[in-house]
Motif scaffolding. Structure first.
Motif, PDB file in Angstrom:
ATOM      1  N   SER A   1       0.612 -15.400  -1.745  1.00 26.74           N
ATOM      2  CA  SER A   1       0.333 -16.135  -0.514  1.00 26.74           C
ATOM      3  C   SER A   1      -0.879 -15.505   0.157  1.00 26.74           C
ATOM      4  O   SER A   1      -1.154 -14.326  -0.055  1.00 26.74           O
ATOM      5  N   ARG A   2      -1.572 -16.259   0.973  1.00 27.84           N
ATOM      6  CA  ARG A   2      -2.753 -15.786   1.697  1.00 27.84           C
ATOM      7  C   ARG A   2      -3.717 -15.119   0.720  1.00 27.84           C
ATOM      8  O   ARG A   2      -4.329 -14.105   1.041  1.00 27.84           O
ATOM      9  N   ASP A   3      -3.803 -15.676  -0.464  1.00 26.31           N
ATOM     10  CA  ASP A   3      -4.538 -14.997  -1.528  1.00 26.31           C
ATOM     11  C   ASP A   3      -5.429 -15.976  -2.281  1.00 26.31           C
ATOM     12  O   ASP A   3      -4.959 -16.740  -3.120  1.00 26.31           O
TER      13      ASP A   3
ATOM     14  N   MET B   1       1.176  -7.047   5.409  1.00 30.41           N
ATOM     15  CA  MET B   1      -0.135  -7.060   6.086  1.00 30.41           C
ATOM     16  C   MET B   1      -0.018  -7.566   7.515  1.00 30.41           C
ATOM     17  O   MET B   1      -0.674  -7.083   8.406  1.00 30.41           O
TER      18      MET B   1
ATOM     19  N   ASN C   1      -1.263  -3.805   2.118  1.00 34.14           N
ATOM     20  CA  ASN C   1      -0.787  -4.583   0.985  1.00 34.14           C
ATOM     21  C   ASN C   1      -1.104  -3.838  -0.297  1.00 34.14           C
ATOM     22  O   ASN C   1      -2.257  -3.565  -0.579  1.00 34.14           O
ATOM     23  N   PRO C   2      -0.084  -3.477  -1.071  1.00 33.41           N
ATOM     24  CA  PRO C   2      -0.313  -2.664  -2.268  1.00 33.41           C
ATOM     25  C   PRO C   2      -1.244  -3.337  -3.266  1.00 33.41           C
ATOM     26  O   PRO C   2      -1.365  -4.559  -3.315  1.00 33.41           O
ATOM     27  N   SER C   3      -1.885  -2.493  -4.063  1.00 31.47           N
ATOM     28  CA  SER C   3      -2.914  -2.988  -4.962  1.00 31.47           C
ATOM     29  C   SER C   3      -2.518  -2.879  -6.418  1.00 31.47           C
ATOM     30  O   SER C   3      -3.062  -3.585  -7.257  1.00 31.47           O
TER      31      SER C   3
ATOM     32  N   GLN D   1       5.024  -7.660   0.267  1.00 30.72           N
ATOM     33  CA  GLN D   1       4.915  -9.006   0.835  1.00 30.72           C
ATOM     34  C   GLN D   1       3.618  -9.697   0.399  1.00 30.72           C
ATOM     35  O   GLN D   1       2.706  -9.070  -0.132  1.00 30.72           O
ATOM     36  N   CYS D   2       3.568 -10.989   0.678  1.00 36.69           N
ATOM     37  CA  CYS D   2       2.358 -11.795   0.431  1.00 36.69           C
ATOM     38  C   CYS D   2       1.932 -11.777  -1.033  1.00 36.69           C
ATOM     39  O   CYS D   2       0.742 -11.748  -1.334  1.00 36.69           O
TER      40      CYS D   2
ATOM     41  N   ALA E   1      -1.194   2.099  -2.766  1.00 32.60           N
ATOM     42  CA  ALA E   1      -1.455   1.314  -1.557  1.00 32.60           C
ATOM     43  C   ALA E   1      -2.193   2.163  -0.544  1.00 32.60           C
ATOM     44  O   ALA E   1      -2.486   3.338  -0.790  1.00 32.60           O
ATOM     45  N   GLU E   2      -2.496   1.556   0.584  1.00 43.72           N
ATOM     46  CA  GLU E   2      -3.039   2.322   1.694  1.00 43.72           C
ATOM     47  C   GLU E   2      -2.200   2.034   2.935  1.00 43.72           C
ATOM     48  O   GLU E   2      -1.883   0.877   3.213  1.00 43.72           O
ATOM     49  N   ASP E   3      -1.810   3.073   3.642  1.00 43.07           N
ATOM     50  CA  ASP E   3      -1.234   2.883   4.971  1.00 43.07           C
ATOM     51  C   ASP E   3      -2.428   2.645   5.892  1.00 43.07           C
ATOM     52  O   ASP E   3      -3.132   3.587   6.268  1.00 43.07           O
ATOM     53  N   THR E   4      -2.675   1.400   6.230  1.00 41.83           N
ATOM     54  CA  THR E   4      -3.918   1.091   6.953  1.00 41.83           C
ATOM     55  C   THR E   4      -3.871   1.563   8.401  1.00 41.83           C
ATOM     56  O   THR E   4      -4.904   1.664   9.045  1.00 41.83           O
TER      57      THR E   4
ATOM     58  N   ARG F   1       2.081  -0.728   6.959  1.00 40.05           N
ATOM     59  CA  ARG F   1       1.070  -1.790   7.005  1.00 40.05           C
ATOM     60  C   ARG F   1      -0.029  -1.547   5.983  1.00 40.05           C
ATOM     61  O   ARG F   1      -0.897  -0.693   6.164  1.00 40.05           O
TER      62      ARG F   1
ATOM     63  N   ALA G   1      -4.978   5.026   7.827  1.00 38.08           N
ATOM     64  CA  ALA G   1      -6.056   5.105   6.836  1.00 38.08           C
ATOM     65  C   ALA G   1      -5.749   6.135   5.749  1.00 38.08           C
ATOM     66  O   ALA G   1      -6.596   6.915   5.351  1.00 38.08           O
TER      67      ALA G   1
END
Lengths: 677, 378
Positions: A413-415, A452, A479-481, A409-410, A494-497, A477, A500
């Motif tokens: 957007s929001r970026d 996110m 946002n992949p990098s 997602q995103c 990514a991180e599963d926030t 949750r 952690a």
């Protein structure tokens, strides 16, 4: 009115808003000593009925011919007191407001100084009011028709509403068919209505409506004029197909030598078309179009012995000689409904869109799940850009069905890094919908959505999000990098926030939930209509809350995603709002124009054109006149376009352009009273 | 308000963070160390805990590759928070002996390798290189700035010597600083020694501005990045050598007459690629070498994998015993069928060459700077 000024001064307490900081009695006493002031009074609320009645009574009994009201900002109550003057039979422009609230009592604490300032403001208003001249409010007729630019769902809805109300509508669409992005969608969230099923009837309606003139494959080239009287020039691009003859049978497309070689825009390039084509089966109008860039005959002058399409067309509709056509008409009002572009995921190279075939954007995915799409609704990994060269290739490869699908997602957007700070408002929900559709089609598929925040704000949205999660869609949750390849799998880094935990998530296919962006061609309309943009580069509404469909220019309205990202219900809602705003003008048939406009003294104007440059409303032009036998250029104001902002008179080097009620002879003495010489 | 007066939260704009996880998601070292940079963005919001947080050893795992910052949707630089925490440790004198020695050596001799200044230009012996005079009336085109690794490391000296050969062959009007040259301070800043970096900044800017040259060319992307983005008041434009050499080839000033029949891949240095978007020039050079079969890594350009050579990591040993990123990199190259991994950074050269030895690939795979390959074909 030419007799001696007889001025009445009315000082408002505004409850304690003014009286708390200004000694109203003292201001009244002071005002009554000013030259030509016949009467000065105070009242608790001047704007109330009894307050206004005081003024009317004095005008009638004392023969007042000028009025000063010392109260709030003219923005607040100037229209109120102008009406009061009209009631008493006085020209409404013999009113001057002294703002002793916003510019005095509200911003000061010291009562003595506040009272002194109020006196100065009242005196300056008195000095000005005696120099004012009567003005006439003009009305212009409104052409009873509307132009709508863009025939997506917003444009279609606005067109239908206005046409149903009995007014003529010109609906202009750039592409060969109406329908816009909504026509590309499979199902719609959260109700899972089939998008085409609810849209197609409306598309047919705009084509058949007696009050709608549909101009597809057409572009607005120029618009001049003003509210009520816009003159529009539209270019109807040549389809090289006579639409009156074309029956939409499709025999031409079957034989086109380019058939299956050109990426079809409607299928986001995942399906192929020929040079002569109809974008999709339900297209309106159901007429074929030749894309001249890709047509062998039109681009190279030769297509085999002779163009096969022409031979195949029994109706004789294909005509390579057809030219663009210019259509001109007048409208009273305009609605801009030009829509959006999706974010180009190539701008985020870390997601490797365009590198791997199995990374797709959400609109491509929409075409993949759509029954009318290039795969007939089968979710497979697209073989992008690979032209079907040999039969063996096809047989060998066959479609690959992904068993593990990941949504991100995103994207765009929001970026800030791609310049889009805003939330695109639709991605959370369309992603949930797409995940649901995959689950339906590939029940054993593992589906993950990286997010996110989930923004499920609309009616029925949170409920839909709940439903989709319970179907076994995994929401992570974070946002992949980055996306890279390991063997035949994609790795989503990514991180599963919530825990952690950094992850390397392996998957068969990634869908990028791309956001909505202002159209790349948005400047075309800005240049033609002088629209403003907000910082996000979408078109700017006149007020973010109270005038959400209006623009700064009277008679021009906005609908749909050209003003900002919207889901379908909001786009339709805004379209109906814009249609209603347009119909107010059309139904009243007349529109009042600003009386405090600028006026040029043609005897002294030097024709430098500086005023033309600074005018934000394009209301001034240079014209040639005869001055003592010599042709000279001078500025001329179109009073219907002038908004009385005063930019021209401030800029004029020779003082030749003056604004009514704000002439130098009126405001310089006023300013002098305030202590500026 | 100056930077000193800002609180930790303000300095790094921590309130702007939305905890989306892209920083940690992209961080290359998460596969081998416990570093989670997003947590530091969150935990340091409580400034009372800064001292305790800065004592966590994983803050030294960061290679300052900049991936976290380049992915941040809010324009923040999570990596800088870790540098800020390192500063707190340095201020307290709590620092590994290797780091302390490197910093002291820079202060004393202008290089982190504990070598005397007098030996900085020993590599030049027998070569035709002009040492420029400051404040000269005569203008020189290029000032070649060599980093401490280019000048002292016996392996990297070969790269420097190759560069000299290339520039001489192309007839470039250039010269070097000589013994007065000092460390650029890139690693100093990244180790958190703010004061010493300020000194490097001031002294080097004064030194570099004193030369009458059109442009400065660096061999190390680390010097390049620092000159371009972190120095204050540098007047001369700065280029990385790949930019200069690509242009020389493009203009026909450097003819590649030899042949290199090898499968070659290229490893993007973070300080050149991710941090300065120089992706095309190195590839343009390599693909012009006759005979080369060039194959890009799957993880290339913006998605390139860090070799762990930056961020002061040359002097900080990680506690992790897991496979190094450089080792993953050479194995990826092997899978690609590469016979040569080309690099354009002295640190990448050393880490990757070391990794190829660890993986026992030194016989079949060569790690070489682009300059070394060029020197063989001119």
């Amino acid at each position: 009115m030419n007799g001696r000024p007889k001025i009445g001064v009315y000082i408002c307490h505004c409850g304690i808003n003014i009286a708390h900081t200004v000694d109203v009695d003292e201001v009244v006493k002071f005002a009554s000593t000013l030259p030509d002031v016949i009467v000065a009074r105070d009242y608790r609320y001047m704007c109330s009925d009894p307050g206004q009645a005081l003024i009317v009574e004095d005008i009638n009994n004392m023969g007042l011919n000028r009025v000063v009201v010392a109260s709030c900002s003219p923005r607040m109550h100037e229209p109120t007191f102008r009406k009061t003057l009209i009631t008493a039979g006085l020209n409404p422009y013999f009113l001057e407001m002294a703002n002793i609230r916003e510019q005095c009592s509200w911003v000061h604490e010291d009562k003595i100084a506040g009272t002194e300032k109020a006196k100065r403001l009242v005196e300056s208003a008195v000095v000005k009011v005696r120099r004012l001249e009567p003005l006439e409010v003009k009305e212009v007729d409104v052409e009873p028709s509307a132009l709508i630019i863009g025939a997506g769902i917003a444009g279609i809805q606005a067109a239908l509403d206005i046409a149903d109300a009995g007014f003529k509508v010109y609906l202009v669409e750039k592409t060969p068919s109406v329908g816009g992005h909504m026509a590309q969608l499979d199902k719609t969230f959260p109700t899972l209505d089939c998008s085409a099923c609810i849209l197609t009837p409306k598309m047919v309606d705009v084509a058949n409506h007696p009050n709608i003139e549909l101009l597809t494959y057409s572009q607005v080239e120029d618009i001049s004029g003003y509210v009520g009287n816009f003159e529009v020039k539209v270019r109807k691009k040549s389809r090289f197909v006579d639409v009156d003859k074309c029956t939409g049978c499709g025999a031409c497309a079957e034989v086109c030598r380019q058939a299956g070689r050109i990426p079809n825009e409607f299928d986001e390039g995942l399906g192929m078309r020929g040079a002569i084509y109809i974008p999709f089966p339900q297209a309106v109008p159901a007429k074929y179009t030749i894309d001249k860039e890709n047509c062998l005959f039109l681009s190279r002058g030769k297509c085999g012995e002779s163009p096969k399409c022409q031979e195949a067309c029994e109706a004789g509709a294909i005509n390579f000689e057809l030219q663009d056509e210019i259509v001109e008409f007048k409208v009273g009002t305009i609605i801009v409904a030009t829509g959006f572009d999706i974010f180009d995921a190539r701008k985020k190279p870390e997601y490797a869109y365009g590198v791997y075939d199995n990374v797709v954007n959400a609109l491509e995915f929409e075409r993949l799940v759509s029954a009318s799409g290039p795969t007939g609704g089968n979710v497979v990994i697209p073989q992008r850009g690979k032209k079907k060269k040999k039969k063996e290739d096809e047989e060998e490869l066959g479609p690959v069905i992904p068993k593990n699908i990941t949504f991100i997602q995103c994207v765009g957007s929001r970026d800030k890094s791609v310049g889009n700070e805003y939330c695109s408002r639709v991605c959370c929900m369309y992603t949930a919908k797409q995940a649901h559709l995959v689950k339906d089609k590939i029940p054993d598929a593992e589906i993950t959505i990286f997010y996110m925040d989930v923004r499920a704000f609309g009616k029925g949205y949170e409920e839909f999000y709940d439903r989709v999660r319970r179907e076994g869609i995994r929401y992570i949750r974070g946002n992949p990098s980055e996306i890279f390849k390991r063997g035949d799998k994609l790795v989503v880094k990514a991180e599963d926030t919530l825990t952690a935990t950094p992850l390397e998530h392996e998957t068969d296919m990634v869908v990028l939930s791309v956001g909505l962006e202002p159209r790349s061609d948005r400047r075309e309309i800005i240049d033609i209509l002088k629209l403003s943009s907000s910082p996000d580069l979408f078109y700017l509404e006149a007020h973010p809350k109270l005038r959400p469909v209006d623009t700064a220019t009277d008679g021009i309205f906005l609908a749909g995603c050209c003003q900002g990202p919207k889901d379908i219900p909001d786009a339709v809602g805004q379209a109906k709002g814009a249609a209603s705003a347009a119909m107010i003008l059309l139904a009243s048939g007349k529109v009042k124009v600003e009386a405090q406009t600028s006026v040029v003294d043609e005897a002294t104007c030097r024709g430098c054109g500086f005023c033309v440059e600074v005018c934000p409303y394009s209301a001034i032009e240079l014209v040639e006149i005869n001055r003592a036998g010599w042709p000279v250029m001078v500025a001329r104001v179109n009073e219907a376009l002038c908004k009385g902002c005063g930019a021209c008179s401030a800029a004029c080097l020779s003082g030749s352009i003056q604004q009514r009620s704000f002439r130098d002879t009126q405001i310089l003495p006023q300013i002098e009273v305030l202590g500026v010489k | 308000m100056s930077a000193e007066e800002l609180t930790f939260v303000e300095k790094y704009d921590l309130l702007g963070c939305i905890q989306c996880g892209r920083c940690t998601g992209g961080c290359p070292v998460t596969v081998r160390t416990p570093l989670n940079v997003r947590r530091f963005m969150y935990d340091t919001l409580n400034e009372d805990l800064l001292e305790e947080i800065s004592a966590k050893t994983e803050i030294w795992d960061c290679t300052t590759c900049y991936t976290c910052a380049s992915r941040c949707p809010k324009g923040l630089e999570p990596m800088e928070v870790l540098i800020g925490l390192r500063s707190l440790q340095i201020e307290e004198g709590r620092v590994q002996p290797t780091v302390r020695d490197a910093l002291e050596s820079i202060f004393k001799d202008g290089n982190p390798w504990g070598m005397p200044r007098a030996k900085r230009y020993d590599w030049m012996e027998g070569l035709e290189v002009r040492v420029l005079e400051p404040e000269s009336e005569e203008k020189t085109d290029v000032l070649l700035f060599l980093c401490c690794t280019d000048t002292y490391d016996p392996r990297v000296i070969k790269v420097t010597q190759s560069l000299v050969k290339v520039l001489n062959k192309a007839g470039v009007d250039y010269g070097v600083i000589g013994e007065d040259e000092s460390c650029c301070g890139s690693e100093v800043r990244r180790l958190g020694e703010e004061g010493l970096f300020e000194m490097c900044d001031e002294e080097n800017v004064e030194l570099l501005n004193s030369y009458n040259v059109d442009r400065i060319v660096t061999v190390s992307p680390h010097c390049y990045n620092t000159f371009k983005k972190e120095y204050h008041g540098l007047k001369t434009p700065v280029l990385h050598y790949t930019e200069l050499v690509a242009q020389l080839i493009e203009d026909g000033k450097l003819e590649l007459t030899g042949q290199l029949d090898k499968v070659v891949t290229y490893h993007d240095p973070c300080f050149l690629g991710k941090q300065n978007q120089i992706y095309d020039e190195p590839r343009n050079i390599l693909t012009r070498i006759p005979g080369i079969d060039f194959r890009d890594f799957d993880r290339c350009r913006e998605r390139s994998l860090c070799c762990e050579g930056g961020g002061g990591k040359m002097w900080v040993e990680s506690e992790s015993t897991k496979e190094r990123l450089a080792e993953i990199r050479v194995m990826d190259a092997k899978e690609l069928g590469a016979e040569i991994i080309a690099v354009a950074c002295p640190f990448c050269l050393l880490t990757l060459e070391d990794a190829s030895k660890v993986k026992g690939l030194e016989e079949e795979m060569r790690v070489a700077d682009i300059l070394e390959l060029l020197a063989e074909v001119i």
